[in-house]
Design an enzyme around this catalytic site. Structure first.
Site, short mmCIF file in Angstrom:
data_model
loop_
_atom_site.label_atom_id
_atom_site.label_comp_id
_atom_site.label_asym_id
_atom_site.label_seq_id
_atom_site.Cartn_x
_atom_site.Cartn_y
_atom_site.Cartn_z
CG ASP A 4 -0.11 0.01 2.47
OD1 ASP A 4 -0.64 0.45 3.48
OD2 ASP A 4 1.02 -0.42 2.44
CB ILE A 150 3.20 0.52 5.24
CG1 ILE A 150 3.83 1.06 6.51
CG2 ILE A 150 3.30 -1.00 5.18
CD1 ILE A 150 3.24 0.47 7.79
CG ASP A 151 -0.32 4.53 2.57
OD1 ASP A 151 -0.52 3.88 3.60
OD2 ASP A 151 -1.22 5.14 1.96
CE LYS A 152 0.29 12.31 5.93
NZ LYS A 152 -0.11 13.57 5.27
CB THR A 154 -0.89 1.97 6.14
OG1 THR A 154 -1.77 2.12 5.02
CG2 THR A 154 -0.98 0.54 6.64
#
Length: 346
Positions: A4, A150-152, A154
């Protein structure tokens, strides 16, 4: 790369073909225009939807014509960002001389990028180690120690390599899909089957470069497999566990959107509005209140399992749901328990 990650794409080439351009395969055409690249790299970029002709995704055998507009996007900016060490607290769950496992709070960007040159996890790591961390082959120099991301928005667990040997060993496990990664997500709607597997190639959306989309026929994108299990059915929403077999950008978010179960609060994939439920104003107010409680996609990297690249020891780490997702679940549980009373405006 983790499922993600909010990978940005950067336009590197913007070409208008000549009026007298003869028909030629686009991969051959770009081989002559782009230095230091192979035909295989170009074909992979085409397959990933990073090369557009007149705004549309094409195949490698597409023959270009006069007056066509070709755009080439890559995930690497023209210049990498300098890493500035910053004293930012790290939630370290495990550390030895070769690697560390950390918990990332929602809201923290993993690595520097356009608009995020500081305040990232990498800035915090640079300060913590006060030394150069290894860079995985193919990574930008502003992503030291990162084997996956993992994205900001998450939350959850990340493993960081501290030596080149650890980096190589961990990267191989990710490549072989032998890393065990389980996520928990709160998604809209309920499922006909309590467990299942979602398969569908994932690639860049042909019109919106920030979105990933599923290509069920497999003509574009990369193969992606997500195994899911429903942990709790709350009628309007469900708590699901997702285990990744592959690790594509936004894999869970795109796969759940494809299944008509976007993640709750996921503005990019349509989960930040009422997807299932009533038309009553009290219900809408309740949903808006829930979106304030968890103002992000409700996605959490809960567990991480791998073989230690040096000792060969089996490592397993768990991180319970963060407070915002716990609170969100409690509100939905209470709502469902009293839904008839609320739905009828009593």
């Amino acid at each position: 790369m983790d499922e993600d990650m909010d990978d940005e794409l950067y336009e590197h080439y913007n070409i208008i073909t000549d009026p007298g351009q003869r028909p030629i395969r686009i991969d051959k055409f770009l081989m002559d225009r782009i230095e230091k690249t192979s035909r295989n790299q170009i074909q992979n970029a085409i397959k990933s939807g990073q090369i557009l002709v007149n705004g549309d995704v094409v195949k490698s055998n597409y023959k270009i014509r006069p007056h066509e507009h070709i755009q080439v996007y890559l995930d690497k900016p023209l210049e990498a960002f300098e890493i500035i060490p910053e004293e930012i607290p790290l939630d370290i769950r495990y550390e030895d001389e070769y690697l560390m496992v950390i918990y990332k709070e929602p809201g923290m960007v993993v690595h520097p990028g356009v608009g995020n040159k500081s305040g990232t996890l990498v800035n915090a790591l640079a300060h913590h180690f006060q030394q150069k961390l290894p860079v995985m082959e193919g990574n930008l120099p502003d992503r030291p120690g990162l084997v996956h991301r993992i994205d900001k928005d998450t939350s959850g667990l990340l493993v960081i390599a501290k030596t080149a040997r650890a980096m190589t060993g961990l990267a191989k496990q990710f490549f072989d899909h032998s890393i065990e990664r389980k996520y928990q997500a709160i998604v809209w709607g309920n499922f006909d089957h309590k467990k299942g597997t979602i398969e569908g190639h994932i690639g860049r959306h042909p019109r919106d470069r920030k979105l990933m989309t599923v290509f069920p026929d497999g003509d574009f994108g990369k193969d992606a497999i997500t195994h899911y299990k429903v942990l709790e059915d709350l009628y309007y929403v469900s708590l699901v566990e997702c285990q990744l077999e592959t690790g594509r950008t936004h894999q869970i978010r795109a796969h759940m959107k494809y299944m008509h179960h976007p993640l709750f609060g996921d503005a990019r994939y349509g989960g930040d509005k009422v997807v299932k439920g009533t038309v009553f104003s009290k219900y809408k107010a309740f949903v808006n209140n829930c979106l304030e409680v968890c103002p992000r996609q409700a996605l959490h990297a809960r567990s991480l399992g791998f073989i230690h690249p040096i000792s060969n020891e089996e490592m397993k780490f768990e991180a319970p749901l963060p407070d915002d997702m716990k609170e969100l679940l409690e509100r939905w549980r209470n709502y469902v328990a009293h839904r008839k009373e609320i739905d009828h405006g009593k």
